[in-house]
Design an enzyme around this catalytic site. Structure first.
Site, PDB file in Angstrom:
ATOM      1  N   GLU A  40       0.836  -1.202   0.000  1.00 49.15           N
ATOM      2  CA  GLU A  40       0.000   0.000   0.000  1.00 49.15           C
ATOM      3  C   GLU A  40       0.881   1.266   0.000  1.00 49.15           C
ATOM      4  O   GLU A  40       1.901   1.308   0.708  1.00 49.15           O
ATOM      5  CB  GLU A  40      -0.844  -0.009   1.290  1.00 49.15           C
ATOM      6  CG  GLU A  40      -1.743   1.196   1.479  1.00 49.15           C
ATOM      7  CD  GLU A  40      -2.392   1.230   2.873  1.00 49.15           C
ATOM      8  OE1 GLU A  40      -1.773   0.765   3.843  1.00 49.15           O
ATOM      9  OE2 GLU A  40      -3.510   1.764   2.968  1.00 49.15           O
ATOM     10  N   LYS A 111      -9.731   2.168  -1.806  1.00 46.55           N
ATOM     11  CA  LYS A 111      -9.867   1.581  -0.461  1.00 46.55           C
ATOM     12  C   LYS A 111     -11.169   2.036   0.200  1.00 46.55           C
ATOM     13  O   LYS A 111     -11.462   3.246   0.251  1.00 46.55           O
ATOM     14  CB  LYS A 111      -8.662   2.008   0.372  1.00 46.55           C
ATOM     15  CG  LYS A 111      -8.583   1.415   1.758  1.00 46.55           C
ATOM     16  CD  LYS A 111      -7.294   1.917   2.439  1.00 46.55           C
ATOM     17  CE  LYS A 111      -7.073   1.374   3.820  1.00 46.55           C
ATOM     18  NZ  LYS A 111      -5.848   1.927   4.434  1.00 46.55           N
ATOM     19  N   CYS A 146      -5.065  -3.079   3.297  1.00 44.95           N
ATOM     20  CA  CYS A 146      -4.641  -2.820   4.673  1.00 44.95           C
ATOM     21  C   CYS A 146      -5.791  -2.883   5.691  1.00 44.95           C
ATOM     22  O   CYS A 146      -6.272  -3.973   5.999  1.00 44.95           O
ATOM     23  CB  CYS A 146      -3.888  -1.487   4.724  1.00 44.95           C
ATOM     24  SG  CYS A 146      -2.801  -1.351   6.177  1.00 44.95           S
TER      25      CYS A 146
HETATM   26  O1  LIG Z   1      -5.572  -1.717  11.120  1.00 43.31           O
HETATM   27  C1  LIG Z   1      -4.406  -1.490  11.430  1.00 43.31           C
HETATM   28  O2  LIG Z   1      -3.952  -1.831  12.523  1.00 43.31           O
HETATM   29  C2  LIG Z   1      -3.471  -0.823  10.464  1.00 43.31           C
HETATM   30  C3  LIG Z   1      -4.192  -0.206   9.314  1.00 43.31           C
HETATM   31  C4  LIG Z   1      -3.332   0.700   8.528  1.00 43.31           C
HETATM   32  O3  LIG Z   1      -2.223   0.982   8.899  1.00 43.31           O
HETATM   33  C5  LIG Z   1      -3.808   1.242   7.249  1.00 43.31           C
HETATM   34  O4  LIG Z   1      -4.900   0.892   6.795  1.00 43.31           O
HETATM   35  O5  LIG Z   1      -3.066   2.049   6.636  1.00 43.31           O
END
Ligand SMILES: O=C(O)CCC(=O)C(=O)O
Length: 264
Positions: A40, A111, A146
């Site tokens: 990402e 996203k 993510c």
């Molecule tokens: O859910 C998490 O602990 C990390 C999510 C994250 O870092 C993101 O989505 O950029």
């Protein structure tokens, strides 16, 4: 099917353009793989909030161009991770790009679940609202990014759309690494699907990244797991294991639909 997850180190001090060139070279080195996956927001780093606006690109911007060319040079399907996308006249999005081996855009995914609660990505970017699947020659890929990993209903939606392999680029922080591994395995087991989850290495914006990109099979077994640093994690797997697992242990057929809506 051979997949290579490129766990890119995103460290401060490396200009975005240099990293873009370096990553294009890493993709080219994967000729012979069927699918290459990037993390990402690897141009800026997922936590470099103050960089998002300045480094945002139109969909067909410099990262798109470089990745389309790299996919075609290597002759691979490329999930190029995500970019901060500037939608003309609209907000920024955290947008994943998938290219075919001829370098054509096969899919773009904005996203859906933005991270940060009342700050960071959650306020700086808009939310996508479309589930995205991509048919590859060996498997149907469902795309998530993510923080999406925490929302099982998104993955169930992808299963309903035919997904057999989830590809999840991430910039997951080291301090919640246990959640990363646990959630990747949970999404694989509950959906009887492969999970290819590719994170970043390094430290940016003061946030050490977890690394530990991971490939999980439909039974929840970890087929491969990276260490903390930059690396290419290559794994061979048989996509037919999805149909086999769903047939031998047909739990998905026992779903009771509509439980997420209040009953009267
Ligand atoms: O859910 C998490 O602990 C990390 C999510 C994250 O870092 C993101 O989505 O950029």
């Amino acid at each position: 099917m051979r997949a290579s997850l490129l766990q890119v180190a995103v460290n401060e001090g490396e200009p975005v353009e240099s990293r873009r060139r370096r990553v294009a070279g890493m993709v080219r080195d994967q000729a012979g793989a069927d699918l290459v996956v990037l993390p990402e927001l690897w141009t800026t780093g997922a936590f470099a909030y103050e960089e998002f606006a300045g480094e945002a690109e139109p969909l067909e911007g410099p990262t798109f161009e470089a990745m389309a060319e790299a996919a075609s040079d290597a002759g691979v399907w490329l999930h190029a991770g995500s970019i901060p996308e500037r939608d003309p006249g609209g907000p920024l999005y955290n947008t994943s790009l998938v290219f075919s081996p001829s370098g054509d855009l096969a899919a773009a995914y904005r996203k859906i679940h933005r991270f940060g609660f009342d700050k960071g990505e959650a306020v700086l970017m808009g939310a996508g609202d479309q589930l995205v699947t991509v048919r590859l020659p060996h498997t149907v890929v469902g795309v998530a990014t993510c923080y999406d990993l925490r929302f099982p209903e998104l993955f169930r939606g992808l299963v309903d759309a035919g997904a057999e392999t989830f590809v999840v680029p991430a910039g997951w922080p080291e301090r919640r690494r246990d959640h990363w591994t646990l959630l990747a395995r949970a999404r694989a087991v509950e959906n009887q699907a492969f999970v290819l989850a590719c994170g970043t290495a390094g430290t940016h914006a003061g946030v050490p990244q977890a690394g530990h990109s991971i490939v999980v099979d439909p039974w929840g077994e970890v087929l491969a797991e990276a260490g903390p640093g930059e690396e290419a994690l290559t794994v061979d797997f048989d996509p037919a294991a999805v149909a086999g697992t769903r047939e031998r242990f047909p739990a998905l057929k026992d779903r009771v639909l509509g439980l997420d809506r209040p009953r009267r």
